[in-house]
Design a protein around this motif. Structure first.
Motif, PDB file in Angstrom:
ATOM      1  N   ALA A 274      33.041  23.808  33.564  1.00 13.01           N
ATOM      2  CA  ALA A 274      32.212  24.892  34.088  1.00 13.01           C
ATOM      3  C   ALA A 274      33.059  26.131  34.375  1.00 13.01           C
ATOM      4  N   ALA A 275      34.263  25.913  34.901  1.00 14.13           N
ATOM      5  CA  ALA A 275      35.157  27.037  35.212  1.00 14.13           C
ATOM      6  C   ALA A 275      35.631  27.719  33.940  1.00 14.13           C
ATOM      7  N   VAL A 276      35.980  26.915  32.916  1.00 15.02           N
ATOM      8  CA  VAL A 276      36.428  27.488  31.636  1.00 15.02           C
ATOM      9  C   VAL A 276      35.297  28.300  31.010  1.00 15.02           C
ATOM     10  N   LEU A 277      34.089  27.760  31.038  1.00 12.43           N
ATOM     11  CA  LEU A 277      32.945  28.466  30.444  1.00 12.43           C
ATOM     12  C   LEU A 277      32.555  29.696  31.265  1.00 12.43           C
ATOM     13  N   SER A 278      32.870  29.695  32.556  1.00 11.24           N
ATOM     14  CA  SER A 278      32.553  30.872  33.371  1.00 11.24           C
ATOM     15  C   SER A 278      33.371  32.080  32.937  1.00 11.24           C
ATOM     16  N   VAL A 279      34.547  31.835  32.352  1.00 15.41           N
ATOM     17  CA  VAL A 279      35.347  32.942  31.829  1.00 15.41           C
ATOM     18  C   VAL A 279      34.592  33.641  30.703  1.00 15.41           C
TER      19      VAL A 279
ATOM     20  N   ILE B  74      31.551  38.412  41.578  1.00 14.46           N
ATOM     21  CA  ILE B  74      32.143  37.785  42.771  1.00 14.46           C
ATOM     22  C   ILE B  74      32.074  36.261  42.703  1.00 14.46           C
ATOM     23  N   PRO B  75      30.877  35.663  42.464  1.00 20.18           N
ATOM     24  CA  PRO B  75      30.863  34.191  42.372  1.00 20.18           C
ATOM     25  C   PRO B  75      31.676  33.657  41.185  1.00 20.18           C
ATOM     26  N   ILE B  76      31.732  34.413  40.078  1.00 18.70           N
ATOM     27  CA  ILE B  76      32.545  33.982  38.939  1.00 18.70           C
ATOM     28  C   ILE B  76      34.021  33.964  39.329  1.00 18.70           C
TER      29      ILE B  76
ATOM     30  N   ILE C 273      35.240  33.522  42.304  1.00 17.92           N
ATOM     31  CA  ILE C 273      35.469  32.409  43.232  1.00 17.92           C
ATOM     32  C   ILE C 273      35.626  31.096  42.461  1.00 17.92           C
ATOM     33  N   VAL C 274      34.763  30.875  41.465  1.00 14.61           N
ATOM     34  CA  VAL C 274      34.846  29.649  40.659  1.00 14.61           C
ATOM     35  C   VAL C 274      36.181  29.567  39.935  1.00 14.61           C
ATOM     36  N   ILE C 275      36.597  30.677  39.338  1.00 19.02           N
ATOM     37  CA  ILE C 275      37.873  30.703  38.611  1.00 19.02           C
ATOM     38  C   ILE C 275      39.042  30.450  39.555  1.00 19.02           C
ATOM     39  N   ALA C 276      39.005  31.082  40.729  1.00 19.46           N
ATOM     40  CA  ALA C 276      40.109  30.947  41.684  1.00 19.46           C
ATOM     41  C   ALA C 276      40.232  29.522  42.234  1.00 19.46           C
ATOM     42  N   LEU C 277      39.088  28.879  42.492  1.00 14.72           N
ATOM     43  CA  LEU C 277      39.110  27.581  43.158  1.00 14.72           C
ATOM     44  C   LEU C 277      39.144  26.390  42.204  1.00 14.72           C
ATOM     45  N   VAL C 278      38.588  26.549  41.021  1.00 18.82           N
ATOM     46  CA  VAL C 278      38.384  25.385  40.147  1.00 18.82           C
ATOM     47  C   VAL C 278      39.226  25.420  38.877  1.00 18.82           C
ATOM     48  N   LEU C 279      39.386  26.604  38.265  1.00 20.76           N
ATOM     49  CA  LEU C 279      40.064  26.681  36.969  1.00 20.76           C
ATOM     50  C   LEU C 279      41.538  26.305  37.099  1.00 20.76           C
ATOM     51  N   PRO C 280      42.002  25.301  36.346  1.00 20.40           N
ATOM     52  CA  PRO C 280      43.428  24.938  36.413  1.00 20.40           C
ATOM     53  C   PRO C 280      44.281  25.927  35.626  1.00 20.40           C
TER      54      PRO C 280
ATOM     55  N   GLU D  72      37.352  45.136  36.038  1.00 15.58           N
ATOM     56  CA  GLU D  72      35.936  45.158  35.648  1.00 15.58           C
ATOM     57  C   GLU D  72      35.049  45.453  36.848  1.00 15.58           C
ATOM     58  N   PHE D  73      35.340  44.801  37.976  1.00 14.27           N
ATOM     59  CA  PHE D  73      34.506  44.933  39.171  1.00 14.27           C
ATOM     60  C   PHE D  73      34.545  46.358  39.724  1.00 14.27           C
ATOM     61  N   LEU D  74      35.754  46.892  39.858  1.00  9.56           N
ATOM     62  CA  LEU D  74      35.894  48.222  40.461  1.00  9.56           C
ATOM     63  C   LEU D  74      35.476  49.335  39.500  1.00  9.56           C
ATOM     64  N   PHE D  75      36.081  49.352  38.299  1.00  7.76           N
ATOM     65  CA  PHE D  75      35.855  50.473  37.384  1.00  7.76           C
ATOM     66  C   PHE D  75      34.636  50.252  36.489  1.00  7.76           C
TER      67      PHE D  75
END
Length: 393
Positions: A10-15, A171-173, A175-182, A82-85
């Motif tokens: 799920a984390a890989v696909l969230s990218v 933002i939720p993407i 969080i998922v990448i930071a916490l789950v993606l190895p 992406e988020f800011l600009f």
């Protein structure tokens, strides 16, 4: 499947979701044009045109940056850009020049992510699982493109600024990448790794160059479908949008079942993909009814959805394992160049051949891709299985 494996996938696909955030602001272009009546429409269109151009630079930067920086660190940087600009700053400040600058920077961040979405799959998975995940990445992207465009459209109805606020979805993407993606394990570098493009083979450059030619041909579908339908009195703008939706649906289905398709087609998967796109163009230049345009859109999407994971896997396999990201970076940069050159090159070819009108580009693209498919089949049959097939674009 273990819960931890499911979370990782799920984390890989969230990218892959990050690759379609540009769809959030596409529906707002008309509203922005109305909000800035003194700005030329051509300049307003650069809001959509600038990011793909900057993606080329961003992709090449990732290929080099990955040699020294962890992949997740690059992702954090890209998401922040992406988020800011891409969203927050343009939503707060409304000067057109400043918005265009932000869109250029957004494209750079977008380009940083593009190679990582594929190289993460290559790093974390092998064999059939890698094939399936690469296909799922394409399927998730196709679905995300539809969803993000719908969200952006609804928000743009309220205000063009609200469409930019849609980037809060990052933002939720994040969080998922930071916490789950190895973080993938770094693979040993090849000898003489001081070279900027060390680890790439002639096959990598060859496949990337042929992908450039392929994109020159296929990009005319996206740019011409609405014009062809309007001038041929086949349908209005809304119906042209549905043809593009049919294309996306076909791409989603192809990505979803890519693993099975690749197992059945085997070494001929790339030939199947190119042939389906060529067939779609052939239908488009011969049919004159809306339902058949929808059918052609689905066939085009199927070919497109098979081609992307098939070629990406070939490119990854053509390079040293430690340089998968660099190989995909070059591949994507060539893809962007092909899309940029598409209208210029096709205009030159059609003019030289004496072809005119909205169907001229498709009249060149269809036969060229069908011929390329036949060449792939022939060469694949002649080459021994241990060799990689030649993939004309």
């Amino acid at each position: 499947m273990k819960e931890s494996e499911l979370k990782t996938k799920a984390a890989v696909l969230s990218v892959a979701l990050l690759l379609y955030t540009a769809s959030l602001t596409t529906p707002a272009i008309g509203a922005i044009a109305r909000a800035f009546p003194g700005v030329s429409p051509e300049l307003v269109k650069q809001i959509a045109a600038l990011p793909p151009l900057m993606t080329i630079l961003g992709a090449l930067i990732t290929g080099q940056l990955e040699r020294f920086v962890r992949k997740k660190t690059i992702l954090y940087l890209a998401i922040t850009i992406e988020f800011l600009f891409g969203g927050i700053i343009p939503a707060l400040y409304g000067d057109m020049t400043f918005i265009l600058i932000c869109r250029a920077i957004f494209g750079l961040g977008y380009g940083l992510i593009f190679p990582l979405a594929s190289s993460l799959v290559a790093d974390l998975y092998e064999g059939r699982e890698r094939d399936s995940m690469m296909g799922l990445k394409s399927a998730v992207g196709a679905a995300a493109g539809i969803v993000f465009q719908m969200i952006g459209g609804y928000l743009a109805v309220i205000s063009w600024r609200y469409a930019f606020w849609g980037f809060l979805l990052l933002i939720p993407i994040f969080i998922v990448i930071a916490l789950v993606l190895p973080e993938p394990v770094r693979k040993p570098k090849p000898a003489a790794s001081d070279s900027a493009f060390c680890g790439l083979t002639p096959g990598t450059w060859y496949l990337s160059g042929l992908n450039l030619l392929y994109n020159i041909m296929i990009f005319s579908f996206m740019t011409n479908v609405a014009i062809v339908m309007a001038e041929g009195k086949i349908g209005n703008a809304a119906q042209a949008g549905l043809v593009l939706t049919a294309f996306t649906t076909g791409a989603f289905a192809a990505g979803l079942f890519y693993g099975r398709i690749a197992r059945i087609a085997g070494r001929y998967t790339a030939a199947l993909a190119v042939g389906l796109v060529g067939l779609a163009f052939l239908l488009l230049i011969r049919v004159h009814t809306y339902p058949l345009f929808v059918l052609a859109g689905i066939i085009f999407g199927l070919g497109f959805g098979i081609y992307n994971p098939a070629l990406t896997l070939l490119v990854v396999g053509s390079a040293h394992p430690s340089t998968a990201t660099l190989a995909v970076s070059v591949y994507i940069a060539f893809q962007g160049i092909g899309q940029f050159l598409s209208p210029i090159v096709l205009l030159y070819i059609t003019t030289a051949l004496g072809l005119h009108g909205p169907l001229a580009a498709w009249t060149v693209a269809g036969p060229a891709l069908l011929a390329a498919s036949m060449v792939i089949i022939l060469l694949t049959a002649l080459l021994k299985p241990k060799h990689r097939p030649v993939i004309p674009g």
